[in-house]
Motif scaffolding. Structure first.
Motif, PDB file in Angstrom:
ATOM      1  N   ILE A  20       0.847  -1.205   0.000  1.00  0.00           N
ATOM      2  CA  ILE A  20       0.000   0.000   0.000  1.00  0.00           C
ATOM      3  C   ILE A  20       0.878   1.248   0.000  1.00  0.00           C
ATOM      4  O   ILE A  20       0.639   2.187  -0.775  1.00  0.00           O
ATOM      5  CB  ILE A  20      -0.952  -0.002   1.210  1.00  0.00           C
ATOM      6  CG1 ILE A  20      -2.000  -1.100   1.055  1.00  0.00           C
ATOM      7  CG2 ILE A  20      -1.616   1.371   1.382  1.00  0.00           C
ATOM      8  CD1 ILE A  20      -2.805  -1.365   2.316  1.00  0.00           C
ATOM      9  N   TRP A  21       1.892   1.275   0.851  1.00  0.00           N
ATOM     10  CA  TRP A  21       2.760   2.449   0.935  1.00  0.00           C
ATOM     11  C   TRP A  21       3.503   2.690  -0.374  1.00  0.00           C
ATOM     12  O   TRP A  21       3.714   3.835  -0.772  1.00  0.00           O
ATOM     13  CB  TRP A  21       3.738   2.306   2.098  1.00  0.00           C
ATOM     14  CG  TRP A  21       3.089   2.382   3.452  1.00  0.00           C
ATOM     15  CD1 TRP A  21       1.755   2.478   3.729  1.00  0.00           C
ATOM     16  CD2 TRP A  21       3.741   2.373   4.709  1.00  0.00           C
ATOM     17  NE1 TRP A  21       1.541   2.527   5.079  1.00  0.00           N
ATOM     18  CE2 TRP A  21       2.744   2.454   5.712  1.00  0.00           C
ATOM     19  CE3 TRP A  21       5.071   2.280   5.098  1.00  0.00           C
ATOM     20  CZ2 TRP A  21       3.046   2.471   7.060  1.00  0.00           C
ATOM     21  CZ3 TRP A  21       5.378   2.292   6.459  1.00  0.00           C
ATOM     22  CH2 TRP A  21       4.373   2.394   7.422  1.00  0.00           C
ATOM     23  N   ILE A  22       3.888   1.617  -1.051  1.00  0.00           N
ATOM     24  CA  ILE A  22       4.555   1.765  -2.349  1.00  0.00           C
ATOM     25  C   ILE A  22       3.548   2.251  -3.393  1.00  0.00           C
ATOM     26  O   ILE A  22       3.851   3.144  -4.187  1.00  0.00           O
ATOM     27  CB  ILE A  22       5.224   0.440  -2.770  1.00  0.00           C
ATOM     28  CG1 ILE A  22       6.417   0.151  -1.847  1.00  0.00           C
ATOM     29  CG2 ILE A  22       5.668   0.500  -4.234  1.00  0.00           C
ATOM     30  CD1 ILE A  22       7.023  -1.228  -2.019  1.00  0.00           C
ATOM     31  N   ARG A  23       2.338   1.693  -3.395  1.00  0.00           N
ATOM     32  CA  ARG A  23       1.303   2.115  -4.344  1.00  0.00           C
ATOM     33  C   ARG A  23       0.971   3.595  -4.162  1.00  0.00           C
ATOM     34  O   ARG A  23       0.768   4.328  -5.134  1.00  0.00           O
ATOM     35  CB  ARG A  23       0.056   1.255  -4.187  1.00  0.00           C
ATOM     36  CG  ARG A  23      -1.010   1.567  -5.240  1.00  0.00           C
ATOM     37  CD  ARG A  23      -2.247   0.688  -5.129  1.00  0.00           C
ATOM     38  NE  ARG A  23      -2.933   0.941  -3.866  1.00  0.00           N
ATOM     39  CZ  ARG A  23      -3.203   0.009  -2.939  1.00  0.00           C
ATOM     40  NH1 ARG A  23      -2.839  -1.236  -3.119  1.00  0.00           N
ATOM     41  NH2 ARG A  23      -3.826   0.326  -1.821  1.00  0.00           N
ATOM     42  N   GLU A  24       0.926   4.051  -2.905  1.00  0.00           N
ATOM     43  CA  GLU A  24       0.635   5.457  -2.613  1.00  0.00           C
ATOM     44  C   GLU A  24       1.849   6.355  -2.870  1.00  0.00           C
ATOM     45  O   GLU A  24       1.753   7.572  -2.762  1.00  0.00           O
ATOM     46  CB  GLU A  24       0.191   5.612  -1.156  1.00  0.00           C
ATOM     47  CG  GLU A  24      -1.129   4.947  -0.840  1.00  0.00           C
ATOM     48  CD  GLU A  24      -2.306   5.596  -1.544  1.00  0.00           C
ATOM     49  OE1 GLU A  24      -2.272   6.826  -1.780  1.00  0.00           O
ATOM     50  OE2 GLU A  24      -3.264   4.866  -1.851  1.00  0.00           O
ATOM     51  N   GLU A  25       2.992   5.737  -3.173  1.00  0.00           N
ATOM     52  CA  GLU A  25       4.267   6.421  -3.416  1.00  0.00           C
ATOM     53  C   GLU A  25       4.789   7.125  -2.183  1.00  0.00           C
ATOM     54  O   GLU A  25       5.497   8.127  -2.266  1.00  0.00           O
ATOM     55  CB  GLU A  25       4.176   7.365  -4.615  1.00  0.00           C
ATOM     56  CG  GLU A  25       3.894   6.638  -5.910  1.00  0.00           C
ATOM     57  CD  GLU A  25       3.861   7.539  -7.131  1.00  0.00           C
ATOM     58  OE1 GLU A  25       3.870   8.789  -6.978  1.00  0.00           O
ATOM     59  OE2 GLU A  25       3.830   6.987  -8.242  1.00  0.00           O
ATOM     60  N   TRP A  26       4.438   6.583  -1.008  1.00  0.00           N
ATOM     61  CA  TRP A  26       5.016   7.085   0.232  1.00  0.00           C
ATOM     62  C   TRP A  26       6.416   6.526   0.393  1.00  0.00           C
ATOM     63  O   TRP A  26       7.262   7.139   1.032  1.00  0.00           O
ATOM     64  CB  TRP A  26       4.141   6.720   1.427  1.00  0.00           C
ATOM     65  CG  TRP A  26       2.766   7.320   1.384  1.00  0.00           C
ATOM     66  CD1 TRP A  26       2.374   8.421   0.670  1.00  0.00           C
ATOM     67  CD2 TRP A  26       1.608   6.860   2.069  1.00  0.00           C
ATOM     68  NE1 TRP A  26       1.039   8.667   0.886  1.00  0.00           N
ATOM     69  CE2 TRP A  26       0.540   7.727   1.747  1.00  0.00           C
ATOM     70  CE3 TRP A  26       1.370   5.809   2.940  1.00  0.00           C
ATOM     71  CZ2 TRP A  26      -0.734   7.578   2.260  1.00  0.00           C
ATOM     72  CZ3 TRP A  26       0.088   5.647   3.452  1.00  0.00           C
ATOM     73  CH2 TRP A  26      -0.948   6.529   3.115  1.00  0.00           C
ATOM     74  N   LEU A  27       6.658   5.370  -0.191  1.00  0.00           N
ATOM     75  CA  LEU A  27       7.981   4.765  -0.273  1.00  0.00           C
ATOM     76  C   LEU A  27       8.220   4.400  -1.726  1.00  0.00           C
ATOM     77  O   LEU A  27       7.318   3.903  -2.398  1.00  0.00           O
ATOM     78  CB  LEU A  27       8.075   3.490   0.573  1.00  0.00           C
ATOM     79  CG  LEU A  27       8.086   3.643   2.074  1.00  0.00           C
ATOM     80  CD1 LEU A  27       8.037   2.271   2.741  1.00  0.00           C
ATOM     81  CD2 LEU A  27       9.327   4.394   2.537  1.00  0.00           C
ATOM     82  N   ILE A  28       9.434   4.647  -2.198  1.00  0.00           N
ATOM     83  CA  ILE A  28       9.779   4.305  -3.575  1.00  0.00           C
ATOM     84  C   ILE A  28      11.085   3.515  -3.529  1.00  0.00           C
ATOM     85  O   ILE A  28      12.172   4.092  -3.459  1.00  0.00           O
ATOM     86  CB  ILE A  28       9.921   5.564  -4.452  1.00  0.00           C
ATOM     87  CG1 ILE A  28       8.608   6.350  -4.425  1.00  0.00           C
ATOM     88  CG2 ILE A  28      10.308   5.179  -5.875  1.00  0.00           C
ATOM     89  CD1 ILE A  28       8.661   7.682  -5.135  1.00  0.00           C
ATOM     90  N   PRO A  29      10.969   2.183  -3.547  1.00  0.00           N
ATOM     91  CA  PRO A  29      12.172   1.361  -3.459  1.00  0.00           C
ATOM     92  C   PRO A  29      12.986   1.421  -4.745  1.00  0.00           C
ATOM     93  O   PRO A  29      12.462   1.756  -5.812  1.00  0.00           O
ATOM     94  CB  PRO A  29      11.621  -0.048  -3.231  1.00  0.00           C
ATOM     95  CG  PRO A  29      10.273  -0.024  -3.868  1.00  0.00           C
ATOM     96  CD  PRO A  29       9.761   1.376  -3.660  1.00  0.00           C
ATOM     97  N   SER A  30      14.247   1.073  -4.613  1.00  0.00           N
ATOM     98  CA  SER A  30      15.108   0.963  -5.777  1.00  0.00           C
ATOM     99  C   SER A  30      14.775  -0.344  -6.483  1.00  0.00           C
ATOM    100  O   SER A  30      14.603  -1.375  -5.848  1.00  0.00           O
ATOM    101  CB  SER A  30      16.573   0.964  -5.347  1.00  0.00           C
ATOM    102  OG  SER A  30      17.392   0.620  -6.433  1.00  0.00           O
ATOM    103  N   SER A  31      14.679  -0.288  -7.782  1.00  0.00           N
ATOM    104  CA  SER A  31      14.401  -1.511  -8.531  1.00  0.00           C
ATOM    105  C   SER A  31      15.550  -1.821  -9.478  1.00  0.00           C
ATOM    106  O   SER A  31      15.370  -2.475 -10.485  1.00  0.00           O
ATOM    107  CB  SER A  31      13.084  -1.369  -9.295  1.00  0.00           C
ATOM    108  OG  SER A  31      13.145  -0.254 -10.155  1.00  0.00           O
ATOM    109  N   ALA A  32      16.738  -1.337  -9.143  1.00  0.00           N
ATOM    110  CA  ALA A  32      17.905  -1.570  -9.983  1.00  0.00           C
ATOM    111  C   ALA A  32      18.301  -3.043  -9.973  1.00  0.00           C
ATOM    112  O   ALA A  32      18.756  -3.580 -10.974  1.00  0.00           O
ATOM    113  CB  ALA A  32      19.070  -0.708  -9.520  1.00  0.00           C
TER     114      ALA A  32
END
Length: 97
Positions: A20-32
């Motif tokens: 949920i936090w990633i979907r809301e863009e409250w957290l943006i993890p590295s996907s490298a």
């Protein structure tokens, strides 16, 4: 970088909340990498989100505003630091004779 599994443990989060936090863009993890990865800054942000929502009763809309303002503040601090560095790197003007 912190693996997703370690991040969940250290942030005391369940995977559903993280999604949920990633979907809301409250957290943006590295996907490298092949797997999502997080930084210590992401961990601090997760702890802040938890404190704001659980300890202070901030709702999702309020959290959006707070996180946006914090991001703006950090951006302004970086810009100011860059401007000061640039100013200090320039040589002082020579005074003509």
């Amino acid at each position: 970088m912190i693996s997703e599994r370690e991040f969940l443990e250290r942030a005391h989060l369940d995977r559903g909340t993280l999604e949920i936090w990633i979907r809301e863009e409250w957290l943006i993890p590295s996907s490298a990498a092949a797997e999502r990865a997080f930084t210590e800054m992401d961990l601090a942000r997760a702890r802040l989100i938890h404190d704001l929502t659980h300890n202070m009763g901030v709702n999702d809309e309020g959290l959006d505003v707070i996180l946006h303002l914090i991001d703006q503040m950090h951006g302004l601090r970086r810009a100011l630091a860059d401007a000061l560095t640039s100013m200090h790197e320039r040589k002082p003007p020579t005074r003509g004779a």
